[in-house]
Design a protein around this motif. Structure first.
Motif: not given
Ligand SMILES: [Zn+2]
Length: 717
Positions: A16, A18, A555-556, A559, A616, A619, A678
């Motif tokens: 990811c 991010a 965030h991860e 997913h 994204e 997330a 993103h």
């Protein structure tokens, strides 16, 4: 040194962006890095300062190490421009490096961590550690790779045995056996073209969470993409002409006569292979890759290759089940094994043998390799320093050995324990959030909670490292070291086929700042390299750690439960577990966020496309909401301390905004907005607009530019 191209869409394993630049994560040591054009202009994003001052650090105490008082712009009003309030000082004084289009915390950490790794490896080179210790292997691998005079003096002699084996191929069975001997650990779910005609990845099945299976990949083409062979434009033809010239040059350097016509035939064979490759659009649909083949299916569905000979020399004679990701390519290469002349195959194999080992062969070979893969394909003007290539090669061959040296010096067990405690708080917070979701049916919530309970999260470094004791690394033998490392990983893969699925098997190097989500098995990994200041400080402030690294991890984790993750169940098996009703309600909630995002326009003619960045951004929202819950949990009911005049709540949101700071050229900004999933960092920072706690922490009120009425704030999670 070679081209392993990342898939455009990633169904099974997410690197990811991010946290992670997927290009830095690669199972294979032989990837080329790309270089960017030189652009140094900055894009001003925001309104000029308002002249007023707002809460700021009043002592020299860092909120988080590396993010100090001077990083902020206290003249900005948090409710009007939170990004500049948090980052204005840093943005104003940071200069875009001449060789980059963008620069942010991740780029900074990638560079500084690489420097650390370089020093560690060099220490291992000079220490002369005990034979077979991790440091000896690392030091000797690197030193051998750097010893260009020894490499040069051997010429192409190291290839002699393989060249003789190729020369001895007399029929289809021998050809199949030779091709089988090249099957190796060189792909993963982020790759689309293996280095050899078929690539191997050992992982659990799409529907079988108990057994590891051999996943077989398309591969063997020298240009990066199938489309490079099919493109009928003049640009396409020009690229192929340059590649053909490169093939001819390599053959000539390797001492083969008639290199031009032979190169033409090799290109033609590759074009036939590429024609059977699955199109990129298939990569987005994981169900198309879920093709379970029995051993006998190869003979029936993919005639041509002598599969018995192939699998025997690949070490898979007794294997009964396989996952074939791109059946058309396996069928295609098998047919070509029978239809194309043996002599053409032999030339193809000779050329690719030299290419594959170019990094440990004499200078003339390396220079030719760079002239094509560096200059023609990526526009690079100068070959990377040998020491840079040596670090990559050492990481590639001995990733977890370098990782042991790295964590020993830079990521103590206390850091791991502290990060694990944060993960526990995040999971507790997720549990409560999932229970309260308005769009998820009770039945689906049960499945989500089961998946959450089963989720394996690797933090910092693995509990047990790869055992390299059977890998012999000899100083002065760069070629032999690479060969033995490849054989070591192949033996390890074959052994794993006989072992149960192990979700704690790390798919990334801990010394590279990054995170990887595996949907199958159900696991996520956060490297020691990413868990360092300013994202995470073992000795630092809890509020800032949760606001920065905590929000990134949350965030991860989201997913695994969102539109990507709902394709895989608690044990990483394929099968959607959302109902249609869940999905419809989720989309309805998400549409509000898309509208919010659509309104972000850094320039009059340039606005964020809410739909494109929606997944994204959801997330990001989940990340800050859940990390904030987790931060509150970590306090166990006690008030947080004030540091430098800032409350814990303020430090939490500041650290969140600071994790998104970035400067980039206008061209890069335009490219990001038009192609990236993103949004630009400042809008990611503005996610706080949807969090009630942020309004309270900075006294944001109606009339402030970022203010959103409570009923219009988006939740989703
Ligand atoms: Zn993400």
């Amino acid at each position: 040194m070679k081209r392993i191209r990342l898939r455009k869409a990633v169904p099974l394993l997410v690197g990811c962006a991010a946290m992670l630049n997927p290009v830095t994560y690669m199972a294979n040591p032989r990837s080329n890095s790309t270089s960017s054009p030189l652009i140094s202009s900055l894009t001003p994003f925001r309104m000029p300062p308002s002249g007023r001052t707002f809460p700021r650090l009043i002592t020299g105490d860092p909120v988080i190490r590396g993010a100090t008082n001077s990083d902020m712009d206290p003249s900005a009003k948090p409710g009007d421009d939170f990004y500049r309030y948090a980052n204005g000082g840093w943005v104003a004084r940071t200069v875009l490096p001449a060789d980059r289009q963008g620069y942010d915390t991740r780029a900074m950490l990638t560079a500084s961590t690489r420097e650390r790794v370089h020093r560690l490896i060099q220490d291992a080179v000079t220490t002369h550690s005990a034979k077979d210790s991790v440091a000896q292997k690392v030091g000797d691998y690197y030193a051998s790779f750097m010893d260009e005079s020894s490499i040069g003096s051997k010429g192409l002699a190291p290839l002699a045995a393989e060249m003789a084996a190729i020369a001895a191929i007399a029929n289809k069975t021998a050809l199949s056996a030779y091709l089988g001997s090249t099957l190796n650990h060189e792909v993963d779910a982020l790759t689309s073209n293996a280095d050899h005609v078929i690539g191997l990845w050992v992982n659990q099945g799409f529907e079988d969470a108990v057994h590891n299976l051999p996943h077989l990949w398309q591969g063997g083409i020298g240009l990066p993409d199938r489309d490079n062979y099919l493109d009928t434009s003049s640009t396409g033809a020009e690229l192929r002409a340059k590649y053909q010239a490169h093939i001819a040059a390599v053959l000539k350097l390797a001492g083969f006569a008639d290199s031009d016509p032979r190169a033409a035939r090799i290109l033609s064979l590759e074009a036939h292979m590429a024609g059977t490759f699955a199109p990129d659009s298939d990569a987005a649909d994981v169900f198309k890759q879920n093709n379970l083949w029995k051993r006998r299916d190869f003979d029936v569905k993919a005639p041509g290759m002598d599969w018995e000979a192939y699998f025997k020399s690949a070490g898979l004679a007794k294997q009964s089940d396989f996952v074939v990701w791109q059946p058309s390519a396996i069928i295609g290469v098998s047919a070509l094994a029978a239809s194309e002349a043996i002599e053409e195959w032999k030339d193809y194999l000779r050329f690719h043998l030299v290419e594959h080992y170019a990094s440990v062969l004499p200078e003339a070979i390396k220079a030719e390799h760079f002239a094509f893969y560096g200059m023609v394909l990526t526009g690079a003007r100068q070959a990377p320093k040998r020491s840079e290539a040596a670090i990559d090669a050492t990481n590639g061959a001995l990733g977890q050995a370098v990782g042991q040296l790295y964590t020993h010096r830079y990521f103590p067990p206390e850091a791991k324990a502290k990060a694990q405690a944060m993960v526990r708080d995040l999971l507790t917070a997720y549990h409560a959030r999932i229970l309260n979701l308005s769009w998820m049916s009770p039945q689906t919530k049960g499945k989500a909670l089961a998946k959450l309970a089963a989720l394996e999260i690797g933090v910092g470094f693995p509990d047990s490292w790869i055992d390299y004791s059977t890998l012999n690394i000899v100083r002065g033998d760069a070629f032999g070291n690479m060969r033995r490392a490849e054989a070591f990983y192949h033996r390890r893969d074959l052994a794993r086929l006989r072992q149960p699925v192990d979700p704690v098997e790390w798919p990334l190097d801990v010394q590279v700042p990054g995170a990887v989500i595996m949907f199958s098995p159900n696991a996520e990994y956060f490297s020691a390299g990413i868990l360092q200041p300013p994202y995470f400080d073992c000795d630092g402030d809890t509020a800032s750690n949760y606001g920065s690294a905590g929000a990134g991890m949350a965030h991860e984790i989201s997913h695994s439960f969102d539109e990507l993750g709902n394709t895989y169940d608690a044990r990483g098996r394929l099968g959607n577990w959302w109902t249609d009703e869940d999905r419809a309600k989720f989309h309805k909630e998400a549409a509000k966020l898309a509208t919010q995002l659509d309104a972000y326009c850094p320039q009059r003619d340039l606005c964020v496309n809410g739909k494109q960045v929606l997944g994204e951004s959801i997330a990001d929202l989940a990340g800050v909401l859940v990390a904030h819950d987790a931060y509150v949990l970590s306090l166990k009911g006690k008030p947080d301390v004030v540091i430098g005049g800032l409350s814990g709540e303020q430090r939490f949101f500041l650290a969140f905004a600071q994790r998104w700071r970035k400067i980039q050229s206008e061209a890069a900004l335009r490219k990001q907005i038009t192609t990236d999933t993103h949004p630009p960092g400042e809008y990611r920072s503005d996610t706080v607009r949807n969090v009630d706690g942020w309004y309270k922490a900075f006294n944001v009120v109606p009339g402030d530019r970022l203010y959103i009425k409570p009923e219009d704030r988006v939740r989703i999670w």
